[in-house]
Scaffold this motif. Structure first.
Motif, short mmCIF file in Angstrom:
data_model
loop_
_atom_site.label_atom_id
_atom_site.label_comp_id
_atom_site.label_asym_id
_atom_site.label_seq_id
_atom_site.Cartn_x
_atom_site.Cartn_y
_atom_site.Cartn_z
N ILE A 256 -7.01 -65.97 -2.11
CA ILE A 256 -6.34 -66.38 -3.41
C ILE A 256 -6.25 -65.23 -4.24
O ILE A 256 -5.25 -64.88 -4.99
N THR A 257 -7.39 -64.58 -4.32
CA THR A 257 -7.31 -63.35 -5.34
C THR A 257 -6.47 -62.29 -5.11
O THR A 257 -5.86 -61.78 -5.92
N VAL A 258 -6.45 -61.96 -3.85
CA VAL A 258 -5.44 -60.77 -3.25
C VAL A 258 -4.13 -61.31 -3.48
O VAL A 258 -3.33 -60.71 -3.77
N TYR A 259 -3.95 -62.80 -3.21
CA TYR A 259 -2.51 -63.22 -3.58
C TYR A 259 -1.96 -62.85 -4.70
O TYR A 259 -0.95 -62.73 -5.04
N MET A 260 -2.97 -63.43 -5.74
CA MET A 260 -2.49 -63.24 -7.29
C MET A 260 -2.14 -61.67 -7.53
O MET A 260 -1.21 -61.36 -8.24
N LEU A 261 -2.93 -60.78 -6.79
CA LEU A 261 -2.91 -59.39 -7.38
C LEU A 261 -1.64 -59.05 -6.66
O LEU A 261 -0.85 -58.05 -7.21
N ILE A 262 -1.20 -59.36 -5.32
CA ILE A 262 0.25 -59.00 -4.69
C ILE A 262 1.19 -59.76 -5.95
O ILE A 262 2.34 -59.05 -5.83
N PHE B 127 -1.05 -61.95 4.69
CA PHE B 127 -1.12 -62.14 6.10
C PHE B 127 -0.96 -60.60 6.90
O PHE B 127 -1.34 -60.48 8.05
N ALA B 128 -0.23 -59.72 6.26
CA ALA B 128 0.19 -58.46 6.93
C ALA B 128 -0.70 -57.27 6.45
O ALA B 128 -0.91 -56.25 7.20
N ILE B 129 -1.43 -57.41 5.48
CA ILE B 129 -2.53 -56.28 4.81
C ILE B 129 -3.73 -56.76 5.29
O ILE B 129 -4.22 -58.05 5.02
N MET C 287 11.25 -65.48 -9.07
CA MET C 287 9.92 -66.08 -8.77
C MET C 287 9.63 -66.47 -7.43
O MET C 287 8.49 -66.38 -6.78
N ALA C 288 10.70 -67.27 -6.98
CA ALA C 288 10.55 -67.90 -5.58
C ALA C 288 10.61 -66.56 -4.40
O ALA C 288 9.73 -66.64 -3.45
N LEU C 289 11.40 -65.60 -4.94
CA LEU C 289 11.43 -64.19 -3.77
C LEU C 289 9.79 -63.98 -4.04
O LEU C 289 9.36 -63.44 -3.04
N VAL C 290 9.33 -63.80 -4.99
CA VAL C 290 8.00 -63.07 -5.40
C VAL C 290 7.01 -63.69 -4.76
O VAL C 290 6.26 -63.25 -3.81
N ILE C 291 6.91 -65.31 -4.71
CA ILE C 291 5.88 -66.01 -4.33
C ILE C 291 6.18 -65.87 -2.42
O ILE C 291 5.03 -65.93 -1.92
N TRP C 292 7.33 -66.07 -2.21
CA TRP C 292 7.59 -66.19 -0.82
C TRP C 292 7.16 -64.61 -0.07
O TRP C 292 6.59 -64.60 0.86
N THR C 293 7.50 -63.58 -0.75
CA THR C 293 7.25 -62.12 -0.13
C THR C 293 5.69 -61.96 -0.29
O THR C 293 5.24 -61.51 0.67
N ALA C 294 5.19 -62.23 -1.33
CA ALA C 294 3.65 -62.13 -1.36
C ALA C 294 2.89 -62.92 -0.52
O ALA C 294 1.77 -62.54 0.20
#
Length: 92
Positions: free
Chosen positions: A8-14, A51-53, A39-46
């Motif tokens: 969750i922390t890494v997701y918020m930073l992404i 899961f890729a990094i 914002m939908a694009l940001v949330i979906w891309t994040a």
């Protein structure tokens, strides 16, 4: 699948870096694209990037450090978006 606090922390930073990028990116900074779509694009891309990094070894462990890291990621994304907009303006 179990989602941990570190994910969750890494997701918020992404999300912070991508939000800074999309605010100043040449295509996405236009008024014709709605903020909800951005914002939908940001949330979906994040979610895809999460899961890729690999997860980093060191995480912000206090709220102050997390806020400073969040602001740093937001600034990095903004700089990337600004530089890309300068390149597009120079090409035009």
């Amino acid at each position: 699948m179990i989602i941990t606090l570190t994910q969750i922390t890494v997701y918020m930073l992404i999300v912070a870096r991508l939000a800074g990028l999309l605010v100043l990116a040449p295509v996405f900074s236009r008024k014709e694209i709605f903020s909800v779509v951005k914002m939908a694009l940001v949330i979906w891309t994040a979610g895809l990037i999460l899961f890729a990094i690999p997860l980093p070894a060191h995480f912000p462990n206090t709220p102050t450090v997390f806020i400073l890291t969040f602001v740093r990621e937001l600034c990095i994304g903004s700089v990337i978006g600004f530089v890309s907009s300068i390149f597009v303006i120079a090409i035009e």
